[in-house]
Structure formats: structure tokens, C-alpha cells
Scaffold this active site. Sequence first.
Site, short mmCIF file in Angstrom:
data_model
loop_
_atom_site.label_atom_id
_atom_site.label_comp_id
_atom_site.label_asym_id
_atom_site.label_seq_id
_atom_site.Cartn_x
_atom_site.Cartn_y
_atom_site.Cartn_z
CG HIS A 1 -24.73 -22.09 -19.24
ND1 HIS A 1 -24.36 -23.40 -19.45
CD2 HIS A 1 -23.60 -21.35 -19.43
CE1 HIS A 1 -23.08 -23.46 -19.75
NE2 HIS A 1 -22.60 -22.23 -19.74
CG ASP B 1 -22.32 -22.25 -23.63
OD1 ASP B 1 -22.32 -22.30 -24.87
OD2 ASP B 1 -21.28 -22.20 -22.95
CG HIS C 1 -22.96 -17.44 -21.64
ND1 HIS C 1 -23.12 -17.85 -22.95
CD2 HIS C 1 -21.99 -18.27 -21.12
CE1 HIS C 1 -22.32 -18.86 -23.22
NE2 HIS C 1 -21.63 -19.14 -22.13
CG HIS D 1 -18.99 -19.11 -19.41
ND1 HIS D 1 -19.86 -20.18 -19.42
CD2 HIS D 1 -18.72 -18.84 -18.10
CE1 HIS D 1 -20.12 -20.53 -18.16
NE2 HIS D 1 -19.44 -19.73 -17.36
CG ASP E 1 -16.56 -20.49 -24.58
OD1 ASP E 1 -16.84 -19.96 -23.49
OD2 ASP E 1 -17.18 -21.48 -25.02
CG HIS E 2 -20.02 -18.08 -25.58
ND1 HIS E 2 -20.85 -18.58 -26.56
CD2 HIS E 2 -19.59 -19.15 -24.87
CE1 HIS E 2 -20.92 -19.90 -26.45
NE2 HIS E 2 -20.17 -20.27 -25.43
CG HIS F 1 -20.40 -24.33 -27.90
ND1 HIS F 1 -20.36 -25.22 -26.86
CD2 HIS F 1 -19.94 -23.15 -27.39
CE1 HIS F 1 -19.90 -24.61 -25.77
NE2 HIS F 1 -19.63 -23.35 -26.08
#
Length: 301
Positions: A138, A201, A61, A63, A65-66, A259
Site C-alpha cells: 500500500h 488496503d 495501517h 489512514h 478511515d481505518h 471497503h
Amino acid sequence: MRELIVLGTASQVPTRHRNHNGYLLRWDDEVILFDPGEGTQRQMLLAGQAVTPLKHICITHFHGDHSLGLPGILQRVSLDKVPHPVAVHYPAGGQEFYDRLRHATSYWDNAEIVPSPVGAGFAVETCAGRLTALPLRHSIEAYGYRLTEPDSRRILPALLVQHGIQGPAVGELQRAGRLGEVTLEQVSTVRPGQSFAFVMDTGLCDNVYALADGVDMLVIESTFLAEDAAMAAQVGHLTAGQAAAVARESGVRTLVLTHFSQRYQDPSRFLEEARTEFAGPVVIAEDLLRVPVPPRLLSQE
């Protein structure tokens, strides 16, 4: 060689000891990068890994941090003039974010980057097996990935002797599937293919279990501990206990938890909580850790 190389293990905020997410799966000749967060290019350098073998990059996804490490990885692929196509798999609804990351800055584009949006029924064949994806629960569109190697067959020497097959004839039987009246099935047994699942997530949902079903290795987020379960549910994340329960109920062989929220200072608490639900091998991921995929099962029994 089949192993997971952990490049980063933090959640939303990196810490002094945990980089943003990043996970490199080496599966014989196939190398797949999952969720390259900010700093992944440097983490790969520290892990002694080049971008040249990469053929697939999987984004769960969009976000930060990914995915914020994607521009650096793609620019390095171009700088190194990787000779083969590199496919980038990402949620189809995030096309706008992919386009921004793909050309975040100016650089010489010297590689073949193949956009591969993920949606319903997604499946691609890789050198390691079939890569599939399922939607998760999510705050934005998110997918988990599963790699499934096809079954093969293991020759049983005792059965070869019974049928009088030896020397070069064994190879001929394996190639053709039959030698005279003897079939490959008569002198072999099914050798199950291995499998790997990557679940980031998400709150608990049916697809978490579907992805994890019977895999040899499950890499799964465990952002929170049980004491913060209400918060986890509210923001679409899992606790260590929930992730471990998924592993137990799904028949997972090796569980890798990652994570982690920066609110927790002692990683051993995640192991303690997971142990209440799952008796198998549990790995608490650390940056630059290498985790071997469990040895192949010899048969379906």
C-alpha cells in the site's frame, strides 16, 4: 458464537449509508476489533456491542478511515473500566500516529492499554488461537491479519465401543491422552481448527494469498470494480474481481467484500463481478450486518 459484526464499510469517504471501517470478530469468548474508523464507538452501540469483552484491537495501517475511531474506543474502554488488559496491534512504523491517537484528548485513563507494534514475525496467542500478521502493498506501511485456531480431536463413538471405553473413562482418556493401552489417537480423528483473515488496503502481492490460504472466512477490501483496475493498481487497492480470484485460488470457504469506493452507487455490481471468479458464498458487506463463520469441518477429509 463465531461471527463477524460489520460496523462500517466505506473507503476513504463515508456515505449516508456506509460508515468508515470497523469490524468486530466474536470468536467464542474472544472478541477482536479490526480497523476502528471514525464513528466506530457509535456503530458498536447500534450493533448492541459493548467494549468490555474486547481484548485485542488490530490496526492494519494509519489512514484515517481505518484508525480515527481508535481514540473513542480507548476512552470508552477507560470509562467502562474494562478489568483486563486490551492490546492494540499496529504497524511499528506508525508509532508516532499511535501515540497521537492514544492520547488525542484529555480523559481519565482507567484501563490497561498495551501497545503491541507489528513487525516481521509478529505472532500472539489469543483465547481463539494464534494471531499473525504479514505486510501488504500500500502507499504506507500496512499489515493484514490472520487468526488460526489449533487443530483438536473429535472422538468417534464407534471406536470407543470397539475398545470398551464408556462413561467417565471417556473424559479421563480425553484429559490424559491415554487410558491403559488405548491412546486418544486410536479413538478419534483430527478436527481442523478454523481460521479467519482480514485484508485491507493493498495491491495484489504474495502475502495476500498467504493470509487467505484455506481460511474459513476472508474479509477483504474490494474498493474498485474492474473498469477502474488501473486506478486500483496505482493507489494500492483491489477490485472485486481480484479479491474474488484470491478467494478462489486460496481455497477460501466464505468471502466477505467490503471497503467500497463512494463512486459506485449499486453494490450489486460488486457481487456480479465477484461471481465471475468465485463460486462459493460471497457476502457484500453492509453496515451492522452479522456474518456467521461457516460451520466447522468435522475432519481433514
